[in-house]
Write an enzyme that holds these catalytic residues in place. Structure first.
Site, PDB file in Angstrom:
ATOM      1  N   GLY A   8      59.818 -56.577  90.532  1.00  0.00           N
ATOM      2  CA  GLY A   8      59.179 -55.831  91.427  1.00  0.00           C
ATOM      3  C   GLY A   8      59.996 -54.638  91.732  1.00  0.00           C
ATOM      4  O   GLY A   8      60.038 -54.014  92.649  1.00  0.00           O
ATOM      5  N   GLY A  11      58.687 -51.242  93.493  1.00  0.00           N
ATOM      6  CA  GLY A  11      58.054 -51.561  94.684  1.00  0.00           C
ATOM      7  C   GLY A  11      59.036 -50.725  95.874  1.00  0.00           C
ATOM      8  O   GLY A  11      60.028 -50.217  95.609  1.00  0.00           O
ATOM      9  N   GLN A  12      58.208 -51.113  97.151  1.00  0.00           N
ATOM     10  CA  GLN A  12      59.076 -50.375  98.185  1.00  0.00           C
ATOM     11  C   GLN A  12      60.552 -50.656  98.291  1.00  0.00           C
ATOM     12  O   GLN A  12      61.348 -49.754  98.246  1.00  0.00           O
ATOM     13  CB  GLN A  12      58.427 -50.730  99.380  1.00  0.00           C
ATOM     14  N   ARG A  36      52.977 -53.555  86.453  1.00  0.00           N
ATOM     15  CA  ARG A  36      52.118 -52.538  86.051  1.00  0.00           C
ATOM     16  C   ARG A  36      52.735 -50.920  85.915  1.00  0.00           C
ATOM     17  O   ARG A  36      52.290 -50.287  85.099  1.00  0.00           O
ATOM     18  CB  ARG A  36      50.860 -52.725  86.935  1.00  0.00           C
ATOM     19  N   ASP A  53      56.320 -59.819  84.068  1.00  0.00           N
ATOM     20  CA  ASP A  53      55.288 -60.262  84.883  1.00  0.00           C
ATOM     21  C   ASP A  53      55.502 -61.544  85.314  1.00  0.00           C
ATOM     22  O   ASP A  53      55.724 -62.571  84.521  1.00  0.00           O
ATOM     23  CB  ASP A  53      53.984 -60.265  84.037  1.00  0.00           C
ATOM     24  N   TYR A 142      49.176 -65.228 102.982  1.00  0.00           N
ATOM     25  CA  TYR A 142      50.524 -64.527 102.791  1.00  0.00           C
ATOM     26  C   TYR A 142      51.400 -65.660 103.515  1.00  0.00           C
ATOM     27  O   TYR A 142      52.422 -65.966 102.886  1.00  0.00           O
ATOM     28  CB  TYR A 142      50.638 -63.227 103.215  1.00  0.00           C
ATOM     29  N   LYS A 146      54.613 -67.666 102.030  1.00  0.00           N
ATOM     30  CA  LYS A 146      56.000 -67.570 102.437  1.00  0.00           C
ATOM     31  C   LYS A 146      56.618 -68.755 102.688  1.00  0.00           C
ATOM     32  O   LYS A 146      57.705 -69.026 102.342  1.00  0.00           O
ATOM     33  CB  LYS A 146      56.029 -66.338 103.657  1.00  0.00           C
ATOM     34  N   ILE A 172      59.344 -53.186 106.987  1.00  0.00           N
ATOM     35  CA  ILE A 172      60.410 -52.416 106.413  1.00  0.00           C
ATOM     36  C   ILE A 172      59.958 -50.912 106.387  1.00  0.00           C
ATOM     37  O   ILE A 172      58.923 -50.606 105.743  1.00  0.00           O
ATOM     38  CB  ILE A 172      61.070 -52.894 104.828  1.00  0.00           C
TER      39      ILE A 172
HETATM   40  C1  AKB Z   1      53.658 -56.889 105.645  1.00  0.00           C
HETATM   41  O1  AKB Z   1      53.248 -56.364 106.490  1.00  0.00           O
HETATM   42  O2  AKB Z   1      53.129 -57.832 104.992  1.00  0.00           O
HETATM   43  C2  AKB Z   1      55.119 -57.190 105.266  1.00  0.00           C
HETATM   44  C3  AKB Z   1      55.841 -58.098 105.741  1.00  0.00           C
HETATM   45  C4  AKB Z   1      56.366 -58.074 107.303  1.00  0.00           C
HETATM   46  O3  AKB Z   1      56.033 -58.980 105.221  1.00  0.00           O
HETATM   47  N1  AKB Z   1      55.628 -55.814 105.485  1.00  0.00           N
END
Ligand code: AKB
Length: 315
Positions: A8, A11-12, A36, A53, A142, A146, A172
């Site tokens: 990644g 990414g950010q 990608r 990937d 999500y 996690k 972040i």
């Molecule tokens: C999100 O908002 O999905 C992320 C996080 C806090 O894990 N920035």
């Protein structure tokens, strides 16, 4: 850490972490793992990159073998709002991808950094001073990935001795690469809009407090944790870390101190609002402070000043 792979990497977090790791450990020793989006500019020119990937185990394996990797910063992931829209993809990337990385790490004896998130908590978690060890019953895909990721990393350490470590990141805020599809993205977008239009329409309600952190602290935290003495770490894979907690009104007020004509109104996104309300207002990060010396440098006003200076020059 001698030979490092960052998945990644465009990414950010990846785009900035890769450059900082190259600065500290040598350009040629840090491989940008890209999928990608191809790397551009300094990220491309300053060191090696390779296609990774994470859902394709053979690709992870061949890059680790080819570059003799000993440490993987596994950042490739789907963020919270996108994960709600595409739960199947979120499972594949966040869980199958992590599993593939851990399996390769086991085979090739690599240390692995994996970010967890404030998303690993849910409605039944205490919202204020959220303890390091507490109830984790998130109601989002999500969050499910996690929490599972934290447990999977613990398992690989206990069962196979893989040196897994991780942080529960808050939102972040950064100015190099935009985040993609998170609930906390508003706190990045607001600075860009403040410069461009002096106005921002916020998609979270007034009074929605969330933990946040400026990118330099997020990067320092990841590297410091990976360099910490192993025998001091009790909570290897899921350290609460935070630098500040604010709601939309507070960040707007901080911007107004520098751009007095800045205004903000609200158009709430119900999906993001529901997710945000299930996350802590403010975590207790004393375990990270005690076990490996976590200490963020930026508060809200210091971050606002830096963000606005950097973005004014660029935009
Ligand atoms: C999100 O908002 O999905 C992320 C996080 C806090 O894990 N920035």
């Amino acid at each position: 850490m001698k030979k490092i792979l960052v998945t990644g990497a465009v990414g950010q977090i990846g785009s900035e972490l890769t450059m900082e790791l190259r600065r500290r450990f040598g350009n040629e020793n840090v491989v940008a793992g890209v999928h990608r989006t191809k790397p551009e500019g300094k990220l491309k020119e300053s060191g090696p990159h390779a296609a990774v990937d994470c859902t394709r185990p053979e690709q992870v394996k061949s890059v680790v073998e080819k570059f003799n990797i000993d440490t993987i910063f596994h950042l490739a992931a789907i963020l919270s709002a996108v994960a709600e829209a595409k739960p199947n993809l979120a499972w594949k990337v966040n869980i199958d991808g992590l599993y593939n990385v851990l399996e390769v790490a086991r085979e090739y004896d690599c240390a692995v950094f994996t970010p967890s998130s404030i998303g690993a908590f849910g409605n039944s978690t205490p919202l204020d001073d959220t303890p390091q060890d507490t109830i984790q019953r998130p109601g989002t895909m999500y969050g499910v990935t996690k929490v599972s990721g934290e447990l999977l990393c613990d398992y690989y350490y206990k069962r196979f001795g893989v040196d897994t470590r991780g942080l529960r990141y808050p939102g972040i805020i950064s100015n190099v690469t935009l985040p993609g599809g998170g609930t906390t993205d508003y706190a990045v977008e607001i600075y860009y809009e403040a410069i461009k239009n002096k106005h921002y329409t916020c998609n979270l309600k007034k009074g929605t407090y969330l933990d946040m952190m400026y990118m330099p602290d997020a990067i320092k935290g990841a590297i410091d944790l990976m360099e910490a003495a192993a025998d001091k770490l009790e909570h290897r894979n899921a350290f609460n870390v935070t630098a500040m907690s604010f709601d939309p009104e507070m960040i707007a007020a901080s911007i107004k101190k520098i751009i007095p004509e800045f205004t903000m109104d609200y158009k709430v996104d119900p999906v993001k609002q529901e997710i945000a309300e299930s996350w802590p207002n403010k975590m207790d990060d004393s375990a990270a402070r005690k076990e490996w010396g976590w200490e963020p440098q930026y508060n809200l006003d210091a971050m606002t000043k830096d963000m606005l200076e950097v973005l004014t020059k660029r935009l």
